[in-house]
Design a protein around this motif. Structure first.
Motif, PDB file in Angstrom:
ATOM      1  N   GLY A 226      24.672  -1.448 -79.898  1.00 54.87           N
ATOM      2  CA  GLY A 226      25.072  -0.970 -81.352  1.00 54.87           C
ATOM      3  C   GLY A 226      25.822   0.471 -81.301  1.00 54.87           C
ATOM      4  N   SER A 227      26.183   0.888 -82.399  1.00 63.53           N
ATOM      5  CA  SER A 227      27.018   2.142 -82.556  1.00 63.53           C
ATOM      6  C   SER A 227      26.135   3.472 -82.218  1.00 63.53           C
ATOM      7  N   LYS A 228      24.763   3.424 -82.312  1.00 66.88           N
ATOM      8  CA  LYS A 228      23.843   4.581 -81.997  1.00 66.88           C
ATOM      9  C   LYS A 228      23.211   4.214 -80.530  1.00 66.88           C
ATOM     10  N   GLY A 229      23.696   3.216 -79.808  1.00 63.34           N
ATOM     11  CA  GLY A 229      23.229   2.729 -78.375  1.00 63.34           C
ATOM     12  C   GLY A 229      23.971   3.574 -77.485  1.00 63.34           C
ATOM     13  N   TYR A 230      23.125   3.544 -76.350  1.00 62.52           N
ATOM     14  CA  TYR A 230      23.756   4.238 -75.103  1.00 62.52           C
ATOM     15  C   TYR A 230      23.631   3.486 -74.010  1.00 62.52           C
ATOM     16  N   PHE A 231      24.663   3.392 -72.860  1.00 63.32           N
ATOM     17  CA  PHE A 231      24.480   2.382 -71.849  1.00 63.32           C
ATOM     18  C   PHE A 231      24.647   3.344 -70.448  1.00 63.32           C
ATOM     19  N   ILE A 232      23.726   3.246 -69.796  1.00 60.36           N
ATOM     20  CA  ILE A 232      23.614   4.008 -68.270  1.00 60.36           C
ATOM     21  C   ILE A 232      23.749   3.129 -67.180  1.00 60.36           C
ATOM     22  N   ASN A 233      24.632   3.250 -66.364  1.00 65.44           N
ATOM     23  CA  ASN A 233      24.700   2.175 -65.152  1.00 65.44           C
ATOM     24  C   ASN A 233      24.882   2.867 -63.760  1.00 65.44           C
ATOM     25  N   ILE A 234      23.583   2.721 -62.904  1.00 68.19           N
ATOM     26  CA  ILE A 234      23.520   3.165 -61.544  1.00 68.19           C
ATOM     27  C   ILE A 234      23.732   1.720 -60.528  1.00 68.19           C
ATOM     28  N   SER A 235      23.853   0.620 -61.235  1.00 67.54           N
ATOM     29  CA  SER A 235      23.684  -0.363 -60.285  1.00 67.54           C
ATOM     30  C   SER A 235      24.843  -0.886 -59.766  1.00 67.54           C
ATOM     31  N   ARG A 236      25.459  -1.545 -60.325  1.00 64.32           N
ATOM     32  CA  ARG A 236      27.162  -1.826 -59.986  1.00 64.32           C
ATOM     33  C   ARG A 236      27.987  -2.065 -61.002  1.00 64.32           C
ATOM     34  N   GLY A 237      29.148  -1.723 -61.075  1.00 62.41           N
ATOM     35  CA  GLY A 237      30.380  -1.845 -62.094  1.00 62.41           C
ATOM     36  C   GLY A 237      30.385  -3.114 -62.377  1.00 62.41           C
ATOM     37  N   SER A 238      30.174  -4.192 -61.690  1.00 68.06           N
ATOM     38  CA  SER A 238      30.651  -5.728 -61.722  1.00 68.06           C
ATOM     39  C   SER A 238      29.671  -6.451 -62.868  1.00 68.06           C
ATOM     40  N   VAL A 239      28.332  -5.661 -62.977  1.00 69.17           N
ATOM     41  CA  VAL A 239      27.310  -6.252 -63.866  1.00 69.17           C
ATOM     42  C   VAL A 239      27.693  -5.946 -65.347  1.00 69.17           C
ATOM     43  N   VAL A 240      28.820  -5.177 -65.585  1.00 67.93           N
ATOM     44  CA  VAL A 240      29.020  -5.293 -67.063  1.00 67.93           C
ATOM     45  C   VAL A 240      30.511  -5.603 -67.266  1.00 67.93           C
ATOM     46  N   ASP A 241      30.922  -5.860 -68.422  1.00 69.66           N
ATOM     47  CA  ASP A 241      32.118  -6.301 -68.801  1.00 69.66           C
ATOM     48  C   ASP A 241      32.866  -4.659 -69.150  1.00 69.66           C
ATOM     49  N   GLU A 242      33.569  -4.183 -68.159  1.00 72.01           N
ATOM     50  CA  GLU A 242      33.903  -2.848 -68.390  1.00 72.01           C
ATOM     51  C   GLU A 242      35.020  -2.707 -69.393  1.00 72.01           C
ATOM     52  N   GLN A 243      35.717  -3.605 -69.508  1.00 71.59           N
ATOM     53  CA  GLN A 243      36.839  -3.644 -70.634  1.00 71.59           C
ATOM     54  C   GLN A 243      36.482  -3.607 -71.937  1.00 71.59           C
ATOM     55  N   ALA A 244      35.411  -4.444 -72.192  1.00 71.07           N
ATOM     56  CA  ALA A 244      34.591  -4.249 -73.609  1.00 71.07           C
ATOM     57  C   ALA A 244      33.830  -3.005 -73.623  1.00 71.07           C
ATOM     58  N   LEU A 245      33.203  -2.610 -72.353  1.00 68.97           N
ATOM     59  CA  LEU A 245      32.543  -1.071 -72.574  1.00 68.97           C
ATOM     60  C   LEU A 245      33.526  -0.065 -73.210  1.00 68.97           C
ATOM     61  N   VAL A 246      34.623   0.137 -72.304  1.00 66.56           N
ATOM     62  CA  VAL A 246      35.431   1.156 -72.532  1.00 66.56           C
ATOM     63  C   VAL A 246      36.020   0.977 -74.059  1.00 66.56           C
ATOM     64  N   ALA A 247      36.241  -0.168 -74.491  1.00 65.70           N
ATOM     65  CA  ALA A 247      36.752  -0.603 -75.981  1.00 65.70           C
ATOM     66  C   ALA A 247      35.756   0.011 -77.001  1.00 65.70           C
ATOM     67  N   LEU A 248      34.505  -0.471 -76.847  1.00 69.07           N
ATOM     68  CA  LEU A 248      33.599  -0.286 -77.718  1.00 69.07           C
ATOM     69  C   LEU A 248      33.215   1.236 -77.661  1.00 69.07           C
ATOM     70  N   LEU A 249      33.290   1.971 -76.790  1.00 68.72           N
ATOM     71  CA  LEU A 249      33.047   3.412 -76.474  1.00 68.72           C
ATOM     72  C   LEU A 249      34.271   4.063 -77.149  1.00 68.72           C
ATOM     73  N   ALA A 250      35.345   3.684 -77.020  1.00 74.33           N
ATOM     74  CA  ALA A 250      36.490   4.511 -77.812  1.00 74.33           C
ATOM     75  C   ALA A 250      36.406   4.124 -79.260  1.00 74.33           C
ATOM     76  N   ALA A 251      35.818   3.010 -79.693  1.00 73.06           N
ATOM     77  CA  ALA A 251      35.858   2.715 -81.267  1.00 73.06           C
ATOM     78  C   ALA A 251      34.744   3.236 -82.048  1.00 73.06           C
ATOM     79  N   GLY A 252      33.786   3.910 -81.093  1.00 74.31           N
ATOM     80  CA  GLY A 252      32.587   4.468 -81.589  1.00 74.31           C
ATOM     81  C   GLY A 252      31.577   3.406 -81.985  1.00 74.31           C
ATOM     82  N   GLU A 253      31.945   2.170 -81.159  1.00 76.60           N
ATOM     83  CA  GLU A 253      31.018   1.011 -81.731  1.00 76.60           C
ATOM     84  C   GLU A 253      29.420   1.174 -80.511  1.00 76.60           C
ATOM     85  N   LEU A 254      29.713   2.155 -79.692  1.00 78.12           N
ATOM     86  CA  LEU A 254      28.760   2.291 -78.658  1.00 78.12           C
ATOM     87  C   LEU A 254      28.594   4.017 -78.793  1.00 78.12           C
ATOM     88  N   ALA A 255      27.494   4.652 -78.844  1.00 75.28           N
ATOM     89  CA  ALA A 255      27.357   5.903 -78.852  1.00 75.28           C
ATOM     90  C   ALA A 255      27.820   6.892 -77.698  1.00 75.28           C
TER      91      ALA A 255
END
Ligand code: NAP
Length: 316
Positions: A226-255
């Motif tokens: 959610g929009s007040k949530g934070y995502f921290i990644n030290i594991s591997r880039g492949s474990v996250v949908d990076e495109q979705a991550l960037v889009a949600l961050l840019a749209a303010g849908e992730l804090a």
């Protein structure tokens, strides 16, 4: 005098340990050769090579394995295994070693550093001073408390547990997702990743990369954070949908996000570079003199154990 054992170096280790390896073995520096020299090197030494030294970045492929019929051991300076053909090595009775435990503290520290820097907006606040804005615009806008927040850890292994301990020390409440609950863990277990993401303020994967975990942190999981949530990644880039991550961050849908790892390193999505709610690191969570030295020493010690006929220190 006995001939030295032939060792193929796919990726260089730390200088002190490279010196030790070079004293003990006949090193073939594949890592330093150009493409043509690499082919010539393998033609010359492939039949003699008994050990390979590599890292996560250097990897070890089935193609290379097939070219080394006398290979006995692959010693990698890394904990992640997805760039090493472990199953093919085992099928041929080739030992594989990695470097767990010695890097756990540094990687967990990096997770907390990214968490604190992202949530407390360290970089924008620092720029408030360096840009002169402090003198012209009064106080920096308020940011968010870390203590009292809920942290969800995905994969409560060595690094996951070390992150949990640190998060507790900062007054955060820890829960986790995994393939099964850990009997010894005091933290709340979720068998549903979306449900965990809905519940927590900060989500931190500490799982391996590779096909089994690819985009485990899906768009649905990130949206649940959610929009007040934070995502921290030290594991591997492949474990996250990076495109979705960037889009949600840019749209303010992730804090915000604190990221040490990316899908296509060293390339980082340009859209991420433009955001001020992210803290980025160049995959250097284990990159301290102390830890890289210990990882390199494990490579040296595993090779020594193998060629002395002793038990390996950190077999995979
Ligand atoms: P670990 O002790 O093996 O822990 C991995 C955890 O992930 C375990 O709890 C494991 O669950 C869980 N897991 C594995 N596959 C899973 C799946 N398909 N679904 C859900 N959970 C899964 O490893 P570690 O030493 O903590 O290292 C974790 C990872 O951190 C490494 O593999 C590497 O990718 C990353 N790392 C990054 C850096 C860096 O520089 N950024 C440095 C070191 C490591 P079980 O307990 O059920 O097996």
């Amino acid at each position: 005098m006995n001939e030295k054992i032939d060792v193929l170096v796919l990726r260089e280790n730390q200088p002190e340990q490279m010196a030790l390896l070079s004293e003990r073995y006949q090193l073939h520096r594949y890592d330093l050769a150009g493409p043509v020299e690499q082919v010539q090197m393998l033609e010359k030494v492939a039949l003699k090579v008994r050990a390979v030294v590599t890292t996560h970045g250097g990897g070890f492929t089935t193609d290379m394995l097939e070219q080394l019929p006398g290979l006995e051991i692959v010693a990698s300076s890394s904990v992640g295994l997805e760039t090493l053909c472990v199953e093919a090595c085992h099928a041929r009775n080739v030992a594989v070693t990695n470097t767990p435990d010695v890097l756990t503290d540094d990687v967990a520290d990096m997770a907390l550093m990214l968490l604190l820097a992202t949530v407390r907006r360290l970089q924008p606040a620092s720029r408030w001073i360096t840009s002169g804005q402090w003198r012209t615009s009064d106080m920096f806008p308020l940011n968010t408390s870390v203590s009292g927040k809920k942290v969800g850890i995905v994969g409560l292994g060595r690094i996951g547990k070390a992150i949990a301990q640190r998060a507790e020390a900062f007054g955060m409440q820890v829960s986790y997702y995994g393939r099964s609950p850990k009997a010894e863990s005091p933290y709340a277990y979720y068998n549903d990743l979306v449900a965990l993401a809905e519940e927590v303020d900060i989500l931190i994967p500490a799982i391996p990369g590779g096909v089994q975990t690819e985009q485990l942190i899906s768009k649905a999981v990130l949206k649940a954070l959610g929009s007040k949530g934070y995502f921290i990644n030290i594991s591997r880039g492949s474990v996250v949908d990076e495109q979705a991550l960037v889009a949600l961050l840019a749209a303010g849908e992730l804090a915000g996000a604190g990221l040490d790892v990316f899908v296509n390193e060293p390339c980082v999505p340009s859209a991420l570079l433009a955001l001020d709610n992210v803290v980025l690191q160049p995959h250097c969570a284990s990159g301290t003199v102390e830890t890289r030295g210990e990882m390199a020493q494990l490579v040296v010690d595993n090779l020594a154990a193998h060629f002395a006929g002793n038990k390996l220190l950190t077999p995979v």
